[in-house]
Design a protein around this motif. Structure first.
Motif, short mmCIF file in Angstrom:
data_model
loop_
_atom_site.label_atom_id
_atom_site.label_comp_id
_atom_site.label_asym_id
_atom_site.label_seq_id
_atom_site.Cartn_x
_atom_site.Cartn_y
_atom_site.Cartn_z
N THR A 179 0.82 -1.22 0.00
CA THR A 179 0.00 0.00 0.00
C THR A 179 0.85 1.26 0.00
N THR A 180 2.12 1.17 0.40
CA THR A 180 2.96 2.37 0.39
C THR A 180 3.82 2.43 -0.87
N HIS A 181 3.75 1.40 -1.72
CA HIS A 181 4.58 1.38 -2.92
C HIS A 181 3.72 1.31 -4.18
N ALA A 182 4.42 1.35 -5.33
CA ALA A 182 3.77 1.11 -6.62
C ALA A 182 2.54 1.99 -6.83
N ALA A 183 2.73 3.31 -6.68
CA ALA A 183 1.65 4.23 -7.01
C ALA A 183 1.35 4.10 -8.50
N ILE A 184 0.08 4.26 -8.85
CA ILE A 184 -0.32 4.11 -10.25
C ILE A 184 -0.19 5.45 -10.96
N PRO A 185 0.62 5.51 -12.03
CA PRO A 185 0.85 6.79 -12.71
C PRO A 185 -0.35 7.21 -13.56
N ASP A 186 -0.40 8.50 -13.90
CA ASP A 186 -1.45 9.02 -14.77
C ASP A 186 -0.81 10.09 -15.65
N THR A 187 -0.13 9.65 -16.72
CA THR A 187 0.67 10.56 -17.54
C THR A 187 -0.11 11.10 -18.73
N GLY A 188 -1.30 10.54 -18.98
CA GLY A 188 -2.09 11.01 -20.12
C GLY A 188 -2.02 10.11 -21.33
N SER A 189 -1.10 9.13 -21.34
CA SER A 189 -1.08 8.16 -22.44
C SER A 189 -0.77 6.77 -21.89
N LEU A 190 -1.25 5.75 -22.58
CA LEU A 190 -1.02 4.38 -22.14
C LEU A 190 0.47 4.07 -22.11
N ALA A 191 1.18 4.45 -23.18
CA ALA A 191 2.62 4.14 -23.24
C ALA A 191 3.34 4.80 -22.07
N GLY A 192 3.01 6.07 -21.81
CA GLY A 192 3.65 6.79 -20.70
C GLY A 192 3.33 6.13 -19.36
N ASP A 193 2.07 5.76 -19.19
CA ASP A 193 1.66 5.12 -17.93
C ASP A 193 2.40 3.79 -17.73
N LEU A 194 2.47 2.98 -18.80
CA LEU A 194 3.10 1.66 -18.67
C LEU A 194 4.59 1.81 -18.36
N ARG A 195 5.25 2.79 -19.01
CA ARG A 195 6.68 3.01 -18.74
C ARG A 195 6.88 3.43 -17.29
N ALA A 196 6.07 4.36 -16.82
CA ALA A 196 6.23 4.85 -15.44
C ALA A 196 5.90 3.74 -14.44
N TYR A 197 4.87 2.95 -14.75
CA TYR A 197 4.48 1.86 -13.86
C TYR A 197 5.60 0.82 -13.76
N ALA A 198 6.14 0.41 -14.92
CA ALA A 198 7.20 -0.60 -14.94
C ALA A 198 8.45 -0.09 -14.23
N ASP A 199 8.79 1.19 -14.44
CA ASP A 199 9.94 1.78 -13.75
C ASP A 199 9.72 1.74 -12.24
N GLY A 200 8.50 2.05 -11.81
CA GLY A 200 8.19 2.05 -10.37
C GLY A 200 8.31 0.65 -9.77
N VAL A 201 7.77 -0.35 -10.48
CA VAL A 201 7.87 -1.73 -9.99
C VAL A 201 9.34 -2.16 -9.91
N ALA A 202 10.12 -1.83 -10.96
CA ALA A 202 11.54 -2.19 -10.98
C ALA A 202 12.27 -1.53 -9.81
N ARG A 203 11.96 -0.26 -9.54
CA ARG A 203 12.61 0.46 -8.45
C ARG A 203 12.28 -0.21 -7.11
N ASP A 204 11.02 -0.55 -6.94
CA ASP A 204 10.60 -1.18 -5.69
C ASP A 204 11.29 -2.52 -5.46
N ILE A 205 11.33 -3.37 -6.50
CA ILE A 205 11.89 -4.70 -6.27
C ILE A 205 13.41 -4.70 -6.28
N ARG A 206 14.01 -3.60 -6.77
CA ARG A 206 15.47 -3.49 -6.64
C ARG A 206 15.84 -2.84 -5.33
N GLY A 207 14.86 -2.24 -4.64
CA GLY A 207 15.12 -1.52 -3.40
C GLY A 207 15.53 -2.47 -2.28
N PRO A 208 15.85 -1.89 -1.10
CA PRO A 208 16.37 -2.72 -0.01
C PRO A 208 15.38 -3.79 0.47
#
Lengths: 200, 200
Positions: free
Chosen positions: A73-102
């Motif tokens: 609940t404190t991670h993986a906020a859902i992005p809203d960039t205005g386009s599907l491609a932008g949203d998917l890129r931001a979402y995937a980056d967020g997931v990658a950051r979270d699972i690479r985190g400590p």
């Protein structure tokens, strides 16, 4: 994200104890793996009394399920960039950051361990899967509402979440290039599926 | 596959004990999760003395690593159908059958649990990843030798292994249709990558 959570919360002893106990659990999972530590060791590391852990969480499995829920609940906020491609890129980056985190790999491993355990573990897993599914659907529904051709939620699992999670779970490398490749593959698959179906 | 293994082996008490002990471990992992049982309970279920387990495997982690290695070497034979598409379909069907089988999810969860543990667990994980990689490379090299455009090993992980493993680990459904879809997506991606590169 943990910092942001601390700022949002008014604090109080109870909230501080929860953060300390959760941190102790994820550290112990990362160091030794689930099943190789006791509530007494969690208490010791968190600097709280074992009795207060038993009172609040009952057992290690219930405590671990709470750790997984809190992380989600404190991670993986859902992005809203205005386009599907932008949203998917931001979402995937967020997931990658979270699972690479400590805490990321430890929390994912905890979730897998809980998936073969008792009721609290299965509930934690189902809650995780349902919450991830709802977050994704919200993002895909927005794309559809804008008139974009959106992939299904299960395609996002296949193309984004599964490859990223498997790398984290098995300790394989995960580069930014890998993340970009997976998003590009998902967008190409969505396009081709639409073409096959005679759509846009 | 377990049956075939029994037939191939001349038998003997040592081999029978190993099979009984391995079966007890996978059953206990499936029922309770790794970390929630002891060597004494494994011995009890396998009908052998605890001392003979300690003598042979030293500790639960080493025993569990042996279970994972044995499962891998008796499963997931690499097909040779004469075409890349045929090989990938047969390979993906085999992986799906294994992880849907009675031991599959337990062995995968065991592998994840061991990945965050000590040295024997990390060695088991590295051996698993290396063995899977070599098997795959063999199949892809044969395709290239026939003049077919073959995907990379990591593409096979992304398109086939990751989605199938994640479904097994999180208890999500896995249908034959899902497996066929993933193979079709991999073949399409390989084709498009070749077109982008100006190849065949």
């Amino acid at each position: 994200m943990a910092e942001a959570e601390k700022v949002r919360r008014p604090g109080g002893r109870s909230a501080r104890v929860r953060v300390a106990v959760h941190t102790a659990v994820t550290e112990l999972v990362a160091e030794r793996g689930y099943g190789n530590f006791t509530i007494a060791e969690v208490a010791d590391r968190a600097g709280v009394a074992g009795t207060s852990i038993y009172r609040r969480w009952k057992d290690l499995e219930t405590l671990s399920a709470d750790v997984v829920s809190a992380w989600l609940t404190t991670h993986a906020a859902i992005p809203d960039t205005g386009s599907l491609a932008g949203d998917l890129r931001a979402y995937a980056d967020g997931v990658a950051r979270d699972i690479r985190g400590p805490q990321g790999p430890a929390v994912l491993r905890l979730l897998v361990a809980l998936s073969s355990g008792g009721e609290p573990g299965l509930r934690a897993r189902d809650a995780f899967v349902a919450a991830r599914g709802e977050q994704l659907q919200e993002m895909l529904d927005r794309a559809a509402a804008r008139g974009e051709r959106a992939p299904s939620g299960s395609s996002v699992v296949d193309f984004i979440l599964a490859p990223l999670y498997i790398r984290a779970l098995f300790g394989l490398p995960l580069t930014s290039e890998d993340v970009r490749t997976q998003v590009a593959r998902l967008l190409a698959d969505t396009r081709h599926a639409a073409e096959r179906a005679g759509g846009i």
